[in-house]
Write a protein that holds these residues in place. Structure first.
Motif, PDB file in Angstrom:
ATOM      1  N   ILE A  68      -5.637  -1.098  18.174  1.00 50.49           N
ATOM      2  CA  ILE A  68      -7.005  -1.436  17.684  1.00 50.49           C
ATOM      3  C   ILE A  68      -7.368  -0.623  16.380  1.00 50.49           C
ATOM      4  O   ILE A  68      -7.663  -0.903  15.286  1.00 50.49           O
ATOM      5  N   HIS A  69      -6.577   0.648  16.517  1.00 55.69           N
ATOM      6  CA  HIS A  69      -6.625   1.561  15.442  1.00 55.69           C
ATOM      7  C   HIS A  69      -6.071   1.030  14.208  1.00 55.69           C
ATOM      8  O   HIS A  69      -6.683   1.154  12.919  1.00 55.69           O
ATOM      9  N   LEU A  70      -4.891   0.392  14.343  1.00 55.16           N
ATOM     10  CA  LEU A  70      -4.000  -0.299  13.514  1.00 55.16           C
ATOM     11  C   LEU A  70      -4.810  -1.405  12.745  1.00 55.16           C
ATOM     12  O   LEU A  70      -4.904  -1.605  11.468  1.00 55.16           O
ATOM     13  N   PHE A  71      -5.416  -2.106  13.562  1.00 47.76           N
ATOM     14  CA  PHE A  71      -6.212  -3.258  12.930  1.00 47.76           C
ATOM     15  C   PHE A  71      -7.419  -2.690  12.172  1.00 47.76           C
ATOM     16  O   PHE A  71      -7.514  -3.302  11.036  1.00 47.76           O
ATOM     17  N   LEU A  72      -8.060  -1.794  12.670  1.00 46.70           N
ATOM     18  CA  LEU A  72      -9.319  -1.329  11.869  1.00 46.70           C
ATOM     19  C   LEU A  72      -8.615  -0.531  10.450  1.00 46.70           C
ATOM     20  O   LEU A  72      -9.204  -0.828   9.452  1.00 46.70           O
ATOM     21  N   ASN A  73      -7.598   0.062  10.709  1.00 44.83           N
ATOM     22  CA  ASN A  73      -7.007   0.719   9.422  1.00 44.83           C
ATOM     23  C   ASN A  73      -6.546  -0.821   8.343  1.00 44.83           C
ATOM     24  O   ASN A  73      -6.678  -0.617   7.293  1.00 44.83           O
ATOM     25  N   GLY A 123      11.287  -1.220   7.362  1.00 50.93           N
ATOM     26  CA  GLY A 123      11.750  -0.744   5.939  1.00 50.93           C
ATOM     27  C   GLY A 123      10.524   0.280   5.239  1.00 50.93           C
ATOM     28  O   GLY A 123      10.727   1.448   4.993  1.00 50.93           O
ATOM     29  N   GLN A 124       9.392  -0.444   5.519  1.00 52.31           N
ATOM     30  CA  GLN A 124       8.163   0.340   5.019  1.00 52.31           C
ATOM     31  C   GLN A 124       7.785   1.505   5.793  1.00 52.31           C
ATOM     32  O   GLN A 124       7.577   2.635   5.256  1.00 52.31           O
ATOM     33  N   VAL A 125       8.386   1.439   7.324  1.00 56.22           N
ATOM     34  CA  VAL A 125       8.197   2.569   8.078  1.00 56.22           C
ATOM     35  C   VAL A 125       9.263   3.757   7.519  1.00 56.22           C
ATOM     36  O   VAL A 125       8.767   4.783   7.447  1.00 56.22           O
ATOM     37  N   ALA A 126      10.115   3.402   7.387  1.00 56.65           N
ATOM     38  CA  ALA A 126      11.294   4.337   6.895  1.00 56.65           C
ATOM     39  C   ALA A 126      10.889   4.983   5.516  1.00 56.65           C
ATOM     40  O   ALA A 126      11.029   6.009   5.376  1.00 56.65           O
ATOM     41  N   SER A 127      10.592   4.302   4.595  1.00 51.17           N
ATOM     42  CA  SER A 127      10.148   4.524   3.114  1.00 51.17           C
ATOM     43  C   SER A 127       8.958   5.589   3.133  1.00 51.17           C
ATOM     44  O   SER A 127       8.891   6.541   2.798  1.00 51.17           O
ATOM     45  N   SER A 128       7.765   4.802   3.419  1.00 50.61           N
ATOM     46  CA  SER A 128       6.658   5.825   3.109  1.00 50.61           C
ATOM     47  C   SER A 128       5.702   5.046   4.380  1.00 50.61           C
ATOM     48  O   SER A 128       5.534   3.890   4.717  1.00 50.61           O
ATOM     49  N   PHE A 129       5.120   6.185   5.053  1.00 50.55           N
ATOM     50  CA  PHE A 129       4.616   5.744   6.098  1.00 50.55           C
ATOM     51  C   PHE A 129       3.097   5.285   5.719  1.00 50.55           C
ATOM     52  O   PHE A 129       2.241   6.278   5.886  1.00 50.55           O
ATOM     53  N   ASP A 130       3.015   4.355   5.083  1.00 55.21           N
ATOM     54  CA  ASP A 130       1.605   3.819   4.532  1.00 55.21           C
ATOM     55  C   ASP A 130       0.919   3.079   5.468  1.00 55.21           C
ATOM     56  O   ASP A 130       1.317   1.796   5.552  1.00 55.21           O
ATOM     57  N   ILE A 131      -0.036   3.573   6.327  1.00 56.38           N
ATOM     58  CA  ILE A 131      -0.432   2.841   7.685  1.00 56.38           C
ATOM     59  C   ILE A 131      -1.105   1.625   7.206  1.00 56.38           C
ATOM     60  O   ILE A 131      -0.864   0.529   7.812  1.00 56.38           O
ATOM     61  N   PRO A 132      -2.227   1.556   6.355  1.00 54.82           N
ATOM     62  CA  PRO A 132      -2.956   0.420   6.159  1.00 54.82           C
ATOM     63  C   PRO A 132      -1.839  -0.811   5.816  1.00 54.82           C
ATOM     64  O   PRO A 132      -1.891  -1.977   6.247  1.00 54.82           O
ATOM     65  N   ARG A 133      -0.898  -0.456   4.732  1.00 46.98           N
ATOM     66  CA  ARG A 133       0.161  -1.433   4.353  1.00 46.98           C
ATOM     67  C   ARG A 133       0.796  -2.059   5.726  1.00 46.98           C
ATOM     68  O   ARG A 133       1.068  -3.323   5.626  1.00 46.98           O
ATOM     69  N   ILE A 134       1.490  -1.139   6.578  1.00 42.65           N
ATOM     70  CA  ILE A 134       2.097  -1.397   7.672  1.00 42.65           C
ATOM     71  C   ILE A 134       1.276  -2.224   8.574  1.00 42.65           C
ATOM     72  O   ILE A 134       1.831  -3.305   9.199  1.00 42.65           O
ATOM     73  N   ALA A 135       0.271  -1.598   8.862  1.00 44.56           N
ATOM     74  CA  ALA A 135      -0.762  -2.374   9.810  1.00 44.56           C
ATOM     75  C   ALA A 135      -0.936  -3.854   9.387  1.00 44.56           C
ATOM     76  O   ALA A 135      -1.060  -4.707  10.217  1.00 44.56           O
ATOM     77  N   THR A 136      -1.155  -4.081   8.101  1.00 40.12           N
ATOM     78  CA  THR A 136      -1.406  -5.295   7.495  1.00 40.12           C
ATOM     79  C   THR A 136      -0.238  -6.288   7.702  1.00 40.12           C
ATOM     80  O   THR A 136      -0.332  -7.545   8.314  1.00 40.12           O
ATOM     81  N   SER A 137       0.790  -5.889   7.428  1.00 41.75           N
ATOM     82  CA  SER A 137       1.935  -6.656   7.679  1.00 41.75           C
ATOM     83  C   SER A 137       2.201  -6.936   9.205  1.00 41.75           C
ATOM     84  O   SER A 137       2.475  -8.183   9.549  1.00 41.75           O
ATOM     85  N   ALA A 138       2.006  -6.026   9.945  1.00 42.27           N
ATOM     86  CA  ALA A 138       2.142  -6.098  11.354  1.00 42.27           C
ATOM     87  C   ALA A 138       1.166  -7.104  11.894  1.00 42.27           C
ATOM     88  O   ALA A 138       1.437  -7.884  12.550  1.00 42.27           O
ATOM     89  N   PHE A 139      -0.011  -7.115  11.430  1.00 43.99           N
ATOM     90  CA  PHE A 139      -1.164  -8.085  11.875  1.00 43.99           C
ATOM     91  C   PHE A 139      -0.895  -9.290  11.505  1.00 43.99           C
ATOM     92  O   PHE A 139      -1.087 -10.456  12.146  1.00 43.99           O
ATOM     93  N   ILE A 140      -0.237  -9.578  10.184  1.00 46.77           N
ATOM     94  CA  ILE A 140       0.036 -10.970   9.875  1.00 46.77           C
ATOM     95  C   ILE A 140       1.135 -11.297  10.883  1.00 46.77           C
ATOM     96  O   ILE A 140       0.958 -12.672  11.151  1.00 46.77           O
ATOM     97  N   LEU A 141       1.939 -10.724  11.036  1.00 48.01           N
ATOM     98  CA  LEU A 141       3.261 -11.157  12.066  1.00 48.01           C
ATOM     99  C   LEU A 141       2.483 -11.323  13.423  1.00 48.01           C
ATOM    100  O   LEU A 141       2.766 -12.534  13.803  1.00 48.01           O
TER     101      LEU A 141
END
Lengths: 361, 592
Positions: free
Chosen positions: B31-36, B238-256
């Protein structure tokens, strides 16, 4: 908090001769919007064999579940030996149950199955062994104590289930379609056996079944249920001979209902309103049309008809006879030198007026 | 008394541990990820615009969908005839074939992916053989391209397609085909009009499983694909490994996740919807989501079931005409599929005994040097020991929590049961990378990143789901009047459970524990995210090796990992066999 009923208390209470052993007082059970049992009241006296008979969906199984404590009534109360048990879970009650599927524990031997109820009552090993041995002898299964339930025949499983239900000397026994899973021959044999066991143990028994033959053979009294209500309660003979309603007449055996008939039943004068006339097929005599009326003319009624069909069923011969617009079922025991009628033959049916019953519609 | 009884009548309480674990480690973080991803509390779709604004992202997204669709289609095209031929085979052949499909299914995905590297690589088996034969002079580029991704993915996914299909097809009443033919349907017509429609549930659940697994696929594409073959999950990792930019990762994860959910709800609508209305078939439907377990059980029971005269029904089954062509084509097809499924494993096993300094096939000499290297090198055997410890912990935790939950769910109102089951199964039904990201956040909140406890909790999420599926399937066959019988004999609810229920569902519980261990032992994606580089499990060590080419010890490890499923099959066979008193005793009776 209620204190759970102690064994001794129950024992003391069902010694009481005045109180019925089991009493349902205006019990209703609903599941969501469905009412399975509606305002049901009945009593079972000590030592009685009572059968609850009804078609599927009549609420008979719910009644048994309520009595066993697997379900709690929505309204009303259930008294065992005068004491309310509506809120007592089944495992604090004292009863023996034979399940339709027998519910023998498949992972335990026959002996361990029989020991289970004794163990749960905290009876020591030596006593358990003695009682199991005695019980196995009683049901003629002494050699099979070491077997697994899956290694037993249907009849043997049935006897183990019965033995397991009786071994802890419960004050009453509940049977759920006890013979339903057996084939016909075995069923008759088991009926006799159960009857003698009941006599021997003298245990109050409530049996639920949809099998009318089972009910008629075993019971002291039968409760016929329909759509969650009691239709009639009576002894087997009375129930068959004097059914109160059309439903009971049709459900227990076969019945010829006088409906849309275009002839006069001569006893119609006495017919109470809201009833129909009924006669059992074996009360009707079938003779050739030219055989003429016999002497007791004023006691008997005669109609003529044409044979539609003849069904031969071993000791019986069953005729469908068309009289006007209605069809009568006639059942006749096969005897020597009896005329046999074929479809299309004209016949004369006659019966004693006193054999006519009036049943509520 | 009354309140106590009320509680006792609410077995739903037993699902609390499972749900609590799920909520803390997965639910709240997601949920936190989604809000992010939607920039809460400002609420905007900026992140999604940004994602779709970059052509590279869109390309990866479409590639992910395309690869998943194509892989699923190939699996179905290959899997359906295979399953059909397996089902129509004679009994002993069928048992063998199913075992041959189950063994790769239970084998570590890493080991199988490694096998393909060994086969397709520049100095791999195929190139070596071709060069030897003089067909080619320089090695062909067989690996690190889309083709290799498909070869590897289909190889890994095929059992996941075949097993549900076989399960569904074995459930089809054989007399129906006979009936259709008795009514004048020609064999092929009978197949299309009767058999095929009835096998569709298997097609659906197989395709669903394969597609959703493909969407989140990570290991095989990353190991076998080229740089242009990135899948969304690789991209997220890859995003997790390079930069832990949560909103970006969250967005990709939620699209998947959105794609997965869309497909799940399109194909598997009745997962939740129909459950309330029709409890019995619906229960089947979610058990059928992971139908391998039911099949496994049926499979084992078939070993022992006395020989039934199935021959004639088998013959009725044969849809095609009995021309010599179909007599050759069918077995040949099955043979090819089995070679495809099993040869990589066999090749790796053979290579693991090679004596040279490099892996080669066929090996020039035999030696145990790589096994010695595995057992002698603390970084290898230490990793294996860590994995075993974690696996045992996960198996214990998830078996207890999962069995309680399954028992509770079994006694709950069907509508609620459907919902809660869905919730508990989320970690095994959505793309694993999404679970990994959420779990990572959950463990960060608990301060458990890089701890054994953290890894155990993270892996238990999926393991609990697996245990719930298996134990629920067992409970569905459990005759509840046995419990009533026990209670009618004055056994308390606890006594009833311990003396009657538990002994009878024990095979399911043991099966659940085995699969939970296997799940943990093979888990890479989530573990790699939450291990914090401080704990090395065997899969992590292997993965590192695969990526950094290449200590040939990995061949020995892979070979050992391929023995594990065989071992488990034996364990399961023994427990399930023992749980069948009827046959057990009839055998004994025969013996005496």
């Amino acid at each position: 908090m209620h204190a759970p009923i102690q064994n001794s208390e129950v024992a003391a209470l069902h010694e009481s001769p005045v109180l019925p052993q089991i009493e349902f007082s205006s019990v209703t059970k609903t599941y969501g919007k469905v009412t399975a049992v509606r305002d049901l009241s009945m009593t079972v006296s000590r030592g009685e064999f009572l059968t609850i008979l009804g078609p599927s969906g009549s609420g008979k199984t719910t009644t048994l579940m309520l009595l066993a404590g697997f379900e709690a009534p929505t309204a009303g109360d259930i008294l065992i030996a005068g004491r309310s048990v509506a809120a007592v879970p089944s495992y604090r009650r004292d009863q023996g149950i034979v399940f339709q599927s027998y519910a023998l524990f498949p992972h335990l031997t026959v002996t361990r199955n029989l020991e289970f109820p004794l163990e749960m009552r905290g009876i020591n090993t030596a006593e358990r062994t003695t009682r199991v041995r005695r019980m196995l002898e009683r049901v003629h299964l002494s050699d099979l104590g070491g077997r697994m339930p899956s290694q037993l025949s249907g009849g043997q499983q049935q006897r183990v289930a019965l033995a397991r239900a009786l071994i802890a000397d419960p004050p009453f026994l509940l049977l759920d379609e006890p013979l339903g899973a057996l084939d016909r021959n075995l069923r008759e044999q088991m009926q006799i056996e159960m009857k003698s066991l009941h006599k021997e143990f003298g245990i109050t028994t409530v049996c639920v079944t949809h099998d009318q033959e089972e009910a008629l053979t075993l019971s002291d009294r039968i409760v016929v249920m329909r759509a969650g209500r009691i239709e009639q309660t009576d002894s087997p003979e009375a129930l068959y001979d004097r059914p109160a309603t059309r439903f009971v007449a049709k459900f227990l055996g076969e019945a010829n209902i006088f409906e849309n008939h275009n002839f006069k039943i001569e006893s119609e004068a006495e017919q109470p309103s809201g009833t129909v006339a009924m006669i059992r097929p074996e009360r009707i005599c079938i003779v050739a049309t030219d055989a003429g009326k016999r002497g007791d003319g004023d006691l008997r009624q005669f109609v003529t008809g044409i044979v539609d069909d003849m069904i031969y069923a071993g000791p019986l011969r069953k005729y469908h006879v068309r009289v006007g617009s209605s069809v009568f079922i006639v059942r006749e025991h096969v005897a020597a030198r009896q005329p046999i009628f074929r479809p299309g033959d004209g016949v004369c049916l006659n019966w004693l007026r006193s054999d006519i019953r009036f049943v509520a519609t | 008394m009354k309140t106590f009884q009320k509680l006792g009548q609410m077995p739903i309480g037993l699902t609390v541990p499972a749900l609590a674990l799920l909520l803390v480690i997965f639910g709240i973080p997601i949920i936190h990820l989604f809000l992010n991803s939607i920039n809460a509390p400002a609420f905007s779709a900026t992140n999604y615009y940004k994602f779709f604004g970059q052509p590279a992202n869109v390309r990866v997204l479409f590639q992910t969908i395309e690869v998943s669709v194509v892989a699923t289609a190939i699996c179905l095209i290959v899997g359906y005839p295979t399953a059909y031929l397996i089902v129509t085979a004679s009994r002993s052949l069928r048992i063998t074939l199913i075992a041959l499909v189950i063994i790769p299914y239970l084998t570590s995905g890493l080991a199988r992916t490694y096998a393909w590297i060994v086969i397709l690589g520049d100095r791999g088996v195929i190139n070596n053989v071709l060069v030897h034969l003089g067909v080619i002079h320089s090695p062909l580029q067989l690996i690190y391209n889309t083709m290799a991704v498909y070869i590897g993915m289909v190889h890994i996914m095929l059992p996941l397609m075949i097993l549900p299909l076989v399960s569904a097809m074995m459930g089809i009443d054989r007399s129906l085909m006979a009936a259709a033919r008795s009514m004048g349907a020609r064999p092929l017509t009978a197949f299309w009009r009767v058999f095929f429609p009835l096998s569709l549930p298997g097609v659906r659940s197989g395709s669903l499983l394969v597609f959703v697994f493909c969407l989140g696929f990570y290991i095989t594409p990353a190991a076998l694909g080229g740089l242009r073959d990135a899948m969304l999950s690789t991209f997220i990792a890859g995003q997790v490994a390079s930069s832990f930019d949560i909103p970006r990762i969250a967005t990709s994860a939620f699209i998947l996740l959105a794609i997965a959910v869309a497909v799940l709800s399109m194909l598997g609508l009745d997962l939740a919807g129909a459950q309330g209305r029709a409890p019995t078939p619906a229960r089947k439907s979610w058990v059928a989501r992971l139908p391998i377990f039911g099949l496994l059980k049926r499979y084992f029971s078939e070993f022992l079931s006395p020989y039934r005269a199935k021959l004639w029904t088998t013959q009725l089954y044969q849809a095609g005409d009995n021309s010599s062509l179909s007599n050759i084509v069918g077995p040949l097809f099955v043979l090819l599929v089995m070679v495809y499924l099993l040869s990589p494993g066999l090749i790796v096993i053979i290579m693991s005994f090679s004596a040279g300094a490099f892996l080669e096939f066929p090996p020039s000499g035999l030696s145990l040097q790589w096994y010695r290297s595995f057992f002698g090198d603390p970084s290898w055997n230490g990793a294996a020991w860590t994995s075993i410890q974690i696996g045992v912990a996960v198996a214990i935790l998830s078996t207890i929590v999962g069995t309680l939950a399954a028992y509770g769910l079994n006694r709950t109102h069907p509508r609620l049961r459907g919902l809660l089951t869905m919730a508990i199964l989320t970690p095994v039904t959505i793309p694993v990378i999404v679970v990994g990201i959420a779990t990572y956040l959950g463990l960060v909140n608990l301060g458990l990143i890089g701890s054994t406890t953290g890894i155990v909790l993270a892996q238990s999420l999926g393991a609990i789901g697996i245990v719930v599926v298996i134990v629920s399937a067992t409970l569905a066959n459990f005759d509840r009047t046995l419990e009533q019988a026990a209670k009618s004999m004055r056994a308390s609810p606890l006594q009833t459970f311990m003396r009657v229920t538990l002994p009878l569902i024990r095979p399911g519980v043991i099966g659940g524990a085995v699969f939970a261990f296997l799940h943990s032992f093979d888990e890479l994606v989530i573990t790699s995210l939450v291990s914090g580089y401080s704990i090395r499990t065997l899969p992590l060590k292997m993965w590192e090796n695969i990526r950094n080419q290449i200590d040939p010890t990995i061949a020995a490890v892979s070979a050992l990992l391929m023995l594990v499923p065989v071992l488990w099959l034996i364990v399961l066979y023994l427990t399930w066999w023992r749980s069948r008193p009827r046959d057990h005793h009839s055998l004994r009776e025969l013996a005496t």
